[in-house]
Write a protein that holds these residues in place. Sequence first.
Motif, PDB file in Angstrom:
ATOM      1  N   GLY A   1       0.626  -1.114  -0.044  1.00 34.79           N
ATOM      2  CA  GLY A   1      -0.136   0.438  -0.036  1.00 34.79           C
ATOM      3  C   GLY A   1       1.066   0.854   0.012  1.00 34.79           C
ATOM      4  O   GLY A   1       2.329   1.559  -0.145  1.00 34.79           O
ATOM      5  N   ALA A   2       0.190   2.565  -0.257  1.00 33.39           N
ATOM      6  CA  ALA A   2       1.178   3.642  -0.142  1.00 33.39           C
ATOM      7  C   ALA A   2       0.130   4.489   0.866  1.00 33.39           C
ATOM      8  O   ALA A   2      -1.646   4.892   0.738  1.00 33.39           O
ATOM      9  CB  ALA A   2       1.040   4.092  -1.488  1.00 33.39           C
ATOM     10  N   THR A   3       0.801   4.598   2.118  1.00 35.29           N
ATOM     11  CA  THR A   3      -0.049   5.725   2.881  1.00 35.29           C
ATOM     12  C   THR A   3       1.188   6.894   3.619  1.00 35.29           C
ATOM     13  O   THR A   3       2.062   6.800   3.273  1.00 35.29           O
ATOM     14  CB  THR A   3      -0.266   4.992   4.296  1.00 35.29           C
ATOM     15  N   TYR A   4       0.470   8.426   3.919  1.00 36.25           N
ATOM     16  CA  TYR A   4       1.111   8.930   4.697  1.00 36.25           C
ATOM     17  C   TYR A   4       2.010   8.723   6.315  1.00 36.25           C
ATOM     18  O   TYR A   4       0.815   8.038   7.197  1.00 36.25           O
ATOM     19  CB  TYR A   4       0.139  10.176   4.545  1.00 36.25           C
ATOM     20  N   SER A   5       2.721   9.199   5.951  1.00 40.43           N
ATOM     21  CA  SER A   5       4.258   8.663   7.306  1.00 40.43           C
ATOM     22  C   SER A   5       3.073   9.387   8.280  1.00 40.43           C
ATOM     23  O   SER A   5       3.482   9.054   9.760  1.00 40.43           O
ATOM     24  CB  SER A   5       5.098   8.562   6.606  1.00 40.43           C
ATOM     25  N   CYS A   6       2.661  10.977   8.121  1.00 40.05           N
ATOM     26  CA  CYS A   6       2.665  10.926   9.672  1.00 40.05           C
ATOM     27  C   CYS A   6       1.972  12.491   8.701  1.00 40.05           C
ATOM     28  O   CYS A   6       2.858  13.312   8.646  1.00 40.05           O
ATOM     29  CB  CYS A   6       3.675  11.944  10.438  1.00 40.05           C
ATOM     30  N   ALA A   7       0.408  12.006   8.682  1.00 38.18           N
ATOM     31  CA  ALA A   7      -0.478  13.018   7.776  1.00 38.18           C
ATOM     32  C   ALA A   7      -0.423  14.469   8.217  1.00 38.18           C
ATOM     33  O   ALA A   7      -0.872  15.851   8.372  1.00 38.18           O
ATOM     34  CB  ALA A   7      -1.651  12.314   7.237  1.00 38.18           C
ATOM     35  N   SER A   8      -0.589  14.713  10.062  1.00 39.28           N
ATOM     36  CA  SER A   8      -1.158  16.506  10.311  1.00 39.28           C
ATOM     37  C   SER A   8       0.760  16.761  10.181  1.00 39.28           C
ATOM     38  O   SER A   8       0.268  17.624  10.570  1.00 39.28           O
ATOM     39  CB  SER A   8      -0.644  14.944  11.981  1.00 39.28           C
ATOM     40  N   LEU A   9       1.739  15.925   9.431  1.00 38.30           N
ATOM     41  CA  LEU A   9       2.448  17.146   9.290  1.00 38.30           C
ATOM     42  C   LEU A   9       3.090  16.616   8.030  1.00 38.30           C
ATOM     43  O   LEU A   9       4.341  18.084   7.784  1.00 38.30           O
ATOM     44  CB  LEU A   9       3.446  16.406  10.458  1.00 38.30           C
ATOM     45  N   THR A  10       3.578  15.871   7.491  1.00 42.69           N
ATOM     46  CA  THR A  10       4.572  15.724   6.390  1.00 42.69           C
ATOM     47  C   THR A  10       3.485  15.522   5.401  1.00 42.69           C
ATOM     48  O   THR A  10       2.521  14.647   5.350  1.00 42.69           O
ATOM     49  CB  THR A  10       5.887  14.489   6.504  1.00 42.69           C
TER      50      THR A  10
END
Length: 189
Positions: free
Chosen positions: A109-118
């Motif tokens: 899958g492809a996912t945001y590693s830390c969507a609140s910052l990066t």
Amino acid sequence: MKAEILSIRYLHEGWNRFGLAQVRLHDGSLVERAIEDHGHSVGILPYDPARRVAMLVRELRVPALFAAGEQMQLEAPAGLIDDGSPEENARREVLEEVGLSLNGLDFVGATYSCASLTTEKIHLYLAAYSPADRAEDGGGAEGEHENIRIVEMPLADLAAMADRAELTDLKTLTLVLALRLRRPELFAE
């Protein structure tokens, strides 16, 4: 009402960019939010199904050193996506870091590693290998000062580390759990 970024003020631009965005929220209120941007990345867990081991790396991660005094982080090989597809970059990173020439990649899958910052979206892969796939020494790309130590570890030990909450790198934990779900027979002791 749709949320929208009204402006971004960059505080740093180098290997990455760090900025403060003025954002209008869905309810119309205005807020300021931090954004770190360095592009997308790949994370790969190479595993040998015959020997039931995985190839990982240990390296210094300065944020983990700062936050918790951790000298070395145990991780699946990973790196930024440069030119080319995520798959091409995954193969390049595994060759640079652990010296394996991979053929097949199993997309997790492809996912945001830390969507609140990066803004980083990490493309995750599992990749079977055998000793015959060793093509180079590994250890990281020349001039990047990664000081990578290659670790080949039994999959049962990785599962036990996950169960004890000892895998502190999110991509590595995700990949170990994905492999465990897809190929549970590889984790039997």
